[in-house]
Design a protein around this motif. Sequence first.
Motif, PDB file in Angstrom:
ATOM      1  N   VAL A 182      -3.443  -6.205 -12.690  1.00  0.00           N
ATOM      2  CA  VAL A 182      -3.871  -6.325 -11.333  1.00  0.00           C
ATOM      3  C   VAL A 182      -2.696  -5.870 -10.332  1.00  0.00           C
ATOM      4  N   GLY A 183      -1.673  -5.887 -10.983  1.00  0.00           N
ATOM      5  CA  GLY A 183      -0.298  -5.799 -10.178  1.00  0.00           C
ATOM      6  C   GLY A 183       0.261  -4.455 -10.158  1.00  0.00           C
ATOM      7  N   LYS A 184      -0.371  -3.432 -11.109  1.00  0.00           N
ATOM      8  CA  LYS A 184       0.215  -2.251 -11.292  1.00  0.00           C
ATOM      9  C   LYS A 184       0.050  -1.417 -10.004  1.00  0.00           C
ATOM     10  N   GLN A 185      -0.862  -1.658  -9.237  1.00  0.00           N
ATOM     11  CA  GLN A 185      -1.048  -0.847  -7.760  1.00  0.00           C
ATOM     12  C   GLN A 185      -1.108  -1.594  -6.730  1.00  0.00           C
ATOM     13  N   ALA A 186      -0.443  -3.021  -6.848  1.00  0.00           N
ATOM     14  CA  ALA A 186      -0.328  -3.800  -5.487  1.00  0.00           C
ATOM     15  C   ALA A 186       0.401  -3.526  -4.433  1.00  0.00           C
ATOM     16  N   LEU A 187       0.063  -3.730  -3.572  1.00  0.00           N
ATOM     17  CA  LEU A 187       0.977  -3.496  -2.425  1.00  0.00           C
ATOM     18  C   LEU A 187       1.563  -4.883  -1.814  1.00  0.00           C
ATOM     19  N   LEU A 188       2.871  -4.825  -1.316  1.00  0.00           N
ATOM     20  CA  LEU A 188       3.562  -6.063  -0.989  1.00  0.00           C
ATOM     21  C   LEU A 188       3.710  -5.929   0.536  1.00  0.00           C
ATOM     22  N   ALA A 219       5.713 -15.390   5.186  1.00  0.00           N
ATOM     23  CA  ALA A 219       4.731 -15.166   4.145  1.00  0.00           C
ATOM     24  C   ALA A 219       4.698 -13.704   3.456  1.00  0.00           C
ATOM     25  N   MET A 220       4.444 -13.771   2.172  1.00  0.00           N
ATOM     26  CA  MET A 220       4.318 -12.441   1.529  1.00  0.00           C
ATOM     27  C   MET A 220       2.930 -12.061   1.670  1.00  0.00           C
ATOM     28  N   LEU A 221       2.520 -10.906   2.169  1.00  0.00           N
ATOM     29  CA  LEU A 221       1.138 -10.428   1.921  1.00  0.00           C
ATOM     30  C   LEU A 221       1.197  -9.532   0.851  1.00  0.00           C
ATOM     31  N   ALA A 222       0.080  -9.818  -0.172  1.00  0.00           N
ATOM     32  CA  ALA A 222       0.058  -8.909  -1.477  1.00  0.00           C
ATOM     33  C   ALA A 222      -1.490  -8.636  -1.534  1.00  0.00           C
ATOM     34  N   VAL A 223      -1.489  -7.381  -1.822  1.00  0.00           N
ATOM     35  CA  VAL A 223      -2.772  -6.724  -1.788  1.00  0.00           C
ATOM     36  C   VAL A 223      -3.099  -5.984  -3.389  1.00  0.00           C
ATOM     37  N   PRO A 224      -3.592  -6.666  -4.314  1.00  0.00           N
ATOM     38  CA  PRO A 224      -3.710  -6.222  -5.488  1.00  0.00           C
ATOM     39  C   PRO A 224      -4.873  -5.298  -5.771  1.00  0.00           C
ATOM     40  N   GLN A 225      -5.062  -4.417  -6.480  1.00  0.00           N
ATOM     41  CA  GLN A 225      -5.814  -3.570  -7.028  1.00  0.00           C
ATOM     42  C   GLN A 225      -6.707  -3.715  -8.279  1.00  0.00           C
ATOM     43  N   SER A 226      -8.108  -3.660  -8.364  1.00  0.00           N
ATOM     44  CA  SER A 226      -8.575  -3.690  -9.523  1.00  0.00           C
ATOM     45  C   SER A 226      -8.424  -2.476 -10.417  1.00  0.00           C
ATOM     46  N   PRO A 227      -8.067  -2.496 -11.738  1.00  0.00           N
ATOM     47  CA  PRO A 227      -7.849  -1.430 -12.611  1.00  0.00           C
ATOM     48  C   PRO A 227      -9.168  -0.693 -12.817  1.00  0.00           C
ATOM     49  N   HIS A 228     -10.155  -1.138 -12.386  1.00  0.00           N
ATOM     50  CA  HIS A 228     -11.858  -0.599 -12.859  1.00  0.00           C
ATOM     51  C   HIS A 228     -12.225   0.224 -11.498  1.00  0.00           C
ATOM     52  N   ARG A 229     -12.205   1.527 -11.680  1.00  0.00           N
ATOM     53  CA  ARG A 229     -12.436   2.558 -10.846  1.00  0.00           C
ATOM     54  C   ARG A 229     -14.055   2.535 -10.855  1.00  0.00           C
TER      55      ARG A 229
END
Length: 238
Positions: free
Chosen positions: A49-55, A94-104
């Motif tokens: 979930v964290g590989k493409q996460a934006l912070l 606060a930190m805003l974290a935007v994770p990305q599902s690995p399932h395309r």
Amino acid sequence: MGLVRKRPAAASAKSKPTSGACKRKVKLQARSDALGSHGLKAQPNDLPVGKQALLFGCRRHPSKIVVLLHGLNDSAKCCARGVVDRWASGLPNAMLAVPQSPHRTSWSNDVDPGYTWTPVMALFSFEARRRYGSESAEFRASIQEFHKSVRKSCRMLNTWLDAMLDKYNLTNNDLVLTGFSQGSILAAIVGAKRHARGVIVCGGVPFAGVFELEKLMPSKSCMKVLAVNGTKDTVVQR
């Protein structure tokens, strides 16, 4: 969740008491899930979930973490656009974290890739209901398969959240989960089970009744919930 479009930019057996050995086994399993292959704690960006996460926002020593979960056929980049800047300015610590599902998703392309939190290989529930009816064995099987996918994604998200909170020495009381459309499913279920500080569902939990999502929710939770959706929305059940 039944809409394939991106969000605008902006058995009844009684349970047996758990023995001490079982409790230790559960704790050890939970610990092993958070460790890498060499016994070291997994870093958030090493997890699926964290590989493409934006912070965004306060990224060094945040006092809170606000997670934004994208919708169906969406991405972390698209989900963050038009939202995180305004939220970060109003949440300076606060930190805003935007994770990305690995399932395309199978229908997206390389130019504009989209992702899903609930990949299902079997017949999708809407199609199963259309073909065989809501009382059919095929529809029941599709619901079970969908629930299986949701549970798997919840476990994946929980592992990443554990790593994030551990990295910044925070707790569930410092965590707010926000979900957009399909992301609302994970935000509601994971937030309720973790007793997070709060959950925001934008676009609501789509087709919750059709998918029987109440069966995946805990009977009690101390989290606070804010639900936001349009008054003419025909997807979110009221």
